[in-house]
Design a protein around this motif. Structure first.
Motif, PDB file in Angstrom:
ATOM      1  N   ALA A 158      -2.613   2.474  -7.761  1.00  0.00           N
ATOM      2  CA  ALA A 158      -2.479   3.522  -6.980  1.00  0.00           C
ATOM      3  C   ALA A 158      -3.231   4.704  -7.745  1.00  0.00           C
ATOM      4  N   VAL A 159      -4.469   4.800  -7.822  1.00  0.00           N
ATOM      5  CA  VAL A 159      -5.057   5.503  -8.730  1.00  0.00           C
ATOM      6  C   VAL A 159      -6.263   6.270  -7.726  1.00  0.00           C
ATOM      7  N   ASP A 160      -6.310   7.370  -7.380  1.00  0.00           N
ATOM      8  CA  ASP A 160      -7.257   7.948  -6.582  1.00  0.00           C
ATOM      9  C   ASP A 160      -8.626   8.263  -7.106  1.00  0.00           C
ATOM     10  N   ASP A 161      -8.774   8.174  -8.491  1.00  0.00           N
ATOM     11  CA  ASP A 161     -10.100   8.443  -9.069  1.00  0.00           C
ATOM     12  C   ASP A 161     -10.937   7.256  -9.081  1.00  0.00           C
ATOM     13  N   ARG A 162     -11.925   7.146  -8.378  1.00  0.00           N
ATOM     14  CA  ARG A 162     -12.647   5.751  -8.198  1.00  0.00           C
ATOM     15  C   ARG A 162     -13.072   5.487  -9.551  1.00  0.00           C
ATOM     16  N   SER A 173     -10.253   3.906 -11.450  1.00  0.00           N
ATOM     17  CA  SER A 173      -9.873   2.576 -10.687  1.00  0.00           C
ATOM     18  C   SER A 173     -10.542   1.622 -11.205  1.00  0.00           C
ATOM     19  N   HIS A 208      -3.131   9.096 -15.987  1.00  0.00           N
ATOM     20  CA  HIS A 208      -2.870   8.243 -14.968  1.00  0.00           C
ATOM     21  C   HIS A 208      -1.847   7.149 -15.562  1.00  0.00           C
ATOM     22  N   GLU A 210       0.808  -1.299  -0.085  1.00  0.00           N
ATOM     23  CA  GLU A 210      -0.077  -0.102  -0.023  1.00  0.00           C
ATOM     24  C   GLU A 210       0.872   1.278  -0.004  1.00  0.00           C
TER      25      GLU A 210
END
Length: 412
Positions: free
Chosen positions: A304-308, A311, A348, A234
């Motif tokens: 590691a992508v913060d856009d749901r 992802s 991304h 993580e």
């Protein structure tokens, strides 16, 4: 007979003398490779065995303890027609040259002058590592290796090359690896290395993908991450190289690694030695061995992508690309307009959703070519191509070679 020394019987049965009169004498080959140091020794030997099977196979002796590396008398007896060595050193090179014995080096280190060297493409190994982390959406990268080992420096350069293509860079941790043979690698040195790596990991921005120069170094990174209280994968995703399977599977967590093709290294070493023993030139024989793929285990199993929605789209592609999924299906699953997905995906992952579908399909094709004997028809069906002809054209455009050639190269 002294244990660990070669033994040569002098009283041969008459039937063997008769046989030798009508068949060519077998070449006597010494192979120096220690399985204690790494699993690659067994794979190299298997590659040698694959090559020399035939009408006139070699008589081989396996120096699995490396005794010949320190004792020149091994080469003074005149018993060898050729030598393949995984752990080539200067004494061995001098001894073989003095005795007129052809020597082929399979050591992934600095080559010796006038000694054919079967070498891994270390730059390509590093490049695969960088691409592996890019595929996981990471934007922070680091490499852990040794400044005085050329193969480590080459892997580091390849890793950084992969990042340059998307405008990113890498942090580097390199120390000088001491002389193993003079026992300078002590528990104290190793503990100091772990502590230094731990402090370095803490200083890096998170999440970060760390590639190590090999699996041994990657195990140090895993230990350092645990000591520093960092979560893998993580916060710190860790990747090794050489895919030393026993060590990778025993690691906590199991270690992802770049697969290097030691089977082909052994095959090429045998082919090169065969030419030398018969006085044939090595021209036209490519002694550089490409890496195969990355085996993903838990240590890099992260996205590691913060856009749901991005992802969700990426995971949907991973799971469904090989059933022939379309970009429109991906958009419907993720609940996002195609133009938005295209723009976010390029931001991304530095490629389009369609390119990601093809990347996943290509990886699966390669895996099936390597690990199975399935026909091209069956592989096309399992990877989302309606006709094998389409798959063959796609594969050749992507890799520069046909599926059949790729399979043969991996196996021999």
């Amino acid at each position: 007979m002294q244990e660990g020394r070669p033994y040569y019987p002098t009283n041969f049965p008459m039937i063997q003398s008769i046989a030798e009169a009508v068949t060519p004498a077998r070449k006597r080959v010494l192979i120096v490779a220690s399985p204690i140091w790494e699993e690659s020794a067994a794979k190299i030997l298997k590659g040698v065995a694959q090559y020399q099977r035939g009408e006139n196979p070699w008589d081989t002796y396996w120096d699995n303890e490396g005794l010949s590396l320190e004792d020149p008398s091994w080469f003074e007896s005149g018993r060898w027609d050729g030598v393949i060595s995984r752990h080539t050193n200067a004494l061995q090179v001098r001894s073989c040259a003095s005795a007129g014995i052809p020597l082929v080096d399979v050591n992934n280190a600095q080559p010796f002058a006038d000694v054919p060297n079967v070498a891994l493409d270390n730059t390509a190994v590093g490049r695969l590592g960088g691409e592996h982390f890019i595929d996981r959406g990471l934007r922070n990268f680091a490499f852990c290796g040794f400044a005085n080992l050329p193969w480590s420096c080459e892997r580091c350069a390849g890793f950084r090359d992969a990042l340059v293509t998307i405008g990113l860079s890498s942090a580097i941790f390199e120390t000088v690896y001491p002389n193993y043979y003079t026992q300078e690698v002590t528990p104290g040195w190793h503990s100091a290395e772990i502590a230094a790596i731990a402090a370095w990991l803490v200083s890096l921005p998170k999440p970060v993908g760390v590639m190590a120069c090999n699996d041994f170094r990657a195990l140090d990174v895993l230990r350092a991450a645990r000591d520093a209280g960092l979560r893998v994968p993580e916060e710190v995703a860790v990747l090794g190289a050489n895919n030393d399977e026993a060590r990778c599977e025993l690691a906590i967590p199991p270690l992802s690694s770049v697969v290097t093709n030691h089977l082909r290294s052994g095959y090429l070493a045998a082919e090169a030695l065969d030419r030398l023993m018969h006085g044939r030139p090595l021209e036209g024989l490519d002694l550089c061995v490409d890496p195969v793929e990355v085996i993903t285990r838990h240590s890099t199993d992260v996205l590691a992508v913060d856009d749901r929605r991005v992802s969700a789209a990426a995971r949907f592609i991973q799971q469904n690309a090989c059933r022939g999924v379309t970009v429109d299906e991906v958009c419907r699953h993720a609940g996002i307009a195609r133009t938005q997905l295209e723009e976010k995906f390029r931001r991304h992952f530095a490629r389009s959703p369609q390119a990601e579908i093809r990347r996943v399909q290509l990886g699966k094709i390669k895996q099936l070519l390597q690990d199975t004997d399935l026909t091209l028809n069956a592989i096309a069906d399992l990877t989302g191509f309606a006709h094998p002809e389409y798959m063959i054209v796609f594969f050749k455009r992507a890799t520069g070679e046909s599926p059949g050639r790729y399979r043969r190269k991996l196996r021999f």
